[in-house]
Write a protein that holds these residues in place. Sequence first.
Motif, PDB file in Angstrom:
ATOM      1  N   PRO A   3      -2.132  -2.000 -45.077  1.00  0.00           N
ATOM      2  CA  PRO A   3      -2.392  -0.688 -45.689  1.00  0.00           C
ATOM      3  C   PRO A   3      -2.543  -0.600 -46.960  1.00  0.00           C
ATOM      4  O   PRO A   3      -3.480   0.214 -47.361  1.00  0.00           O
ATOM      5  CB  PRO A   3      -1.030   0.250 -45.392  1.00  0.00           C
ATOM      6  N   PHE A  17       4.415 -10.533 -37.051  1.00  0.00           N
ATOM      7  CA  PHE A  17       3.309  -9.474 -36.702  1.00  0.00           C
ATOM      8  C   PHE A  17       2.366  -9.518 -38.007  1.00  0.00           C
ATOM      9  O   PHE A  17       1.649  -8.631 -37.963  1.00  0.00           O
ATOM     10  CB  PHE A  17       3.814  -8.008 -36.479  1.00  0.00           C
ATOM     11  N   ARG A  54      -1.671  -9.775 -36.611  1.00  0.00           N
ATOM     12  CA  ARG A  54      -2.218  -8.759 -35.918  1.00  0.00           C
ATOM     13  C   ARG A  54      -3.816  -8.808 -36.281  1.00  0.00           C
ATOM     14  O   ARG A  54      -4.225  -8.793 -37.249  1.00  0.00           O
ATOM     15  CB  ARG A  54      -1.644  -7.437 -36.015  1.00  0.00           C
ATOM     16  N   PRO A 109      -6.712  -3.247 -30.546  1.00  0.00           N
ATOM     17  CA  PRO A 109      -6.190  -3.508 -31.812  1.00  0.00           C
ATOM     18  C   PRO A 109      -4.649  -4.097 -31.755  1.00  0.00           C
ATOM     19  O   PRO A 109      -4.133  -4.131 -30.734  1.00  0.00           O
ATOM     20  CB  PRO A 109      -6.115  -2.343 -32.381  1.00  0.00           C
ATOM     21  N   HIS A 110      -4.163  -4.569 -33.105  1.00  0.00           N
ATOM     22  CA  HIS A 110      -2.875  -5.154 -33.025  1.00  0.00           C
ATOM     23  C   HIS A 110      -2.290  -6.258 -32.065  1.00  0.00           C
ATOM     24  O   HIS A 110      -1.352  -6.206 -31.631  1.00  0.00           O
ATOM     25  CB  HIS A 110      -1.894  -3.879 -33.137  1.00  0.00           C
ATOM     26  N   CYS A 145      -4.128  -2.548 -40.292  1.00  0.00           N
ATOM     27  CA  CYS A 145      -2.769  -1.913 -40.042  1.00  0.00           C
ATOM     28  C   CYS A 145      -1.855  -2.559 -40.986  1.00  0.00           C
ATOM     29  O   CYS A 145      -2.057  -3.276 -41.631  1.00  0.00           O
ATOM     30  CB  CYS A 145      -2.385  -2.183 -38.431  1.00  0.00           C
TER      31      CYS A 145
END
Lengths: 375, 82
Positions: free
Chosen positions: B37, B52, B55, B62-63, B82
């Motif tokens: 972000p 994570f 990702r 996504p992710h 993300c």
Amino acid sequence: MSFRPDIVIVGAGIVGAACGFELAREKFSVAVVDAAGIGMQTTAAGMGHLLVLDDSEEQFALTRYSLSLWNALAKHLPPAVEYSRCGTLWVAGDEDEMAEVVRKHTYYGERGIQTEILDAHALREAEPALRRPLAGGLRVPGDAVLYPPCAAAYLLQRAAELGAKIFLGKAVNSIRNGITRLADGTVFHSKFIINAAGQFAPKLTPGIHIRPRKGHLVITDRYPGTITHQLMELGYLKSAHSISADSVAFNLQPRKTGQLLIGSARQYEVADGNVDFAILSRMLKRAMEYVPSLGSLSAIRVWTGFRPATPDQLPFIGPWPDDPSIFLAAGHEGLGITTSLATGRLAVDFLLRRASAIPVEPYLPSRQIEGVTHA
Amino acid sequence: MPDSIVVWVAGKNVEVPKGATVAAAVFVAGAFCRTSPSGQPRTPFCGMGICFECRTVINGEPHRRSCQVLCEPGMVITPDEC
């Protein structure tokens, strides 16, 4: 010790923080004490909605008043509070619930809150992720969401700038006759003590009818734009306020981060904070009935928390009849974020002996005693 | 390479051995998995599906944790946001 506050506030959750903020603004000398830290219990566990609710006339009056205070504060809130006036969309599944939409629209309108009725088509336009068919919905554009722990921290920071002293990691052993005794031996003498300890309030003021009501929440990874309003099923009030049984209700929030917060569940008589996979599964199934695509998103965290619930679903705001030095500000159940600012204002009004913007009688703790007599 | 497959990473054609993870393909391509972000490029940290950090978007989804997904022929891998 030399510091002699006018008021000691026990609890640095959103309610204690709002009381500290309002009192400090009125030049009271304030001490806020919390056993842990700022907003670490119910405040940290909740969804953080600011909304007007019409479960009862008294609840409507308190939530509407408090929302007007949040609206006035909104422009000052720092980005970390993640305030977003996304509005609430109450979703109607069938024609019966559509009748409830119309009733709600009229009720809110008669009380000065503007809402908008959406038919099935308009609902689809507003929130394409909702399942079809649905009958329609009610948009309440003034409702908002925020991140509660940071909101509490902001309120206390403002209070501290005005001279309030904040004591964190300090457990309170007792409050009685204007004397607050901390576990570390510190003693405060003050004219008033505000018990804003939420679910722990009865430990300090035995006899208050507040019970913990457990909840579960799930937060997803970031999927911005999936929904744009806070979504609530119209059956929410039915399930949220049945007093005894475990219940789940669809409540989905878009957060500023793009994450989705999925609720909600309510359980009484469960003391442990463990995740209960049976009710979690019911809650997620309910959510997927409304937004089927939730099933393909990844959840990053699940947690539980306890709401401080009262028998009549209204908070206790007012003096405690057994001890005139104690003012209660507790028992806000799942609405404490919304109703915190109004609570702070009512506390200040009481201490300044001035009239409040709304009738205070419905929230007075003395009603509990009357209620018991009539039960 | 006999037992190799070809995937697309950030628009680039990359050849990897069969059995390679998506994270490995991203590494071979010299790309990164996602943008945080705050705008930082991120790559795998733990390599075992816990952190994570890795990702990424796989075939539009996504992710996905790239360290836990094996490459398939023609896979389209793009950075996640993300």
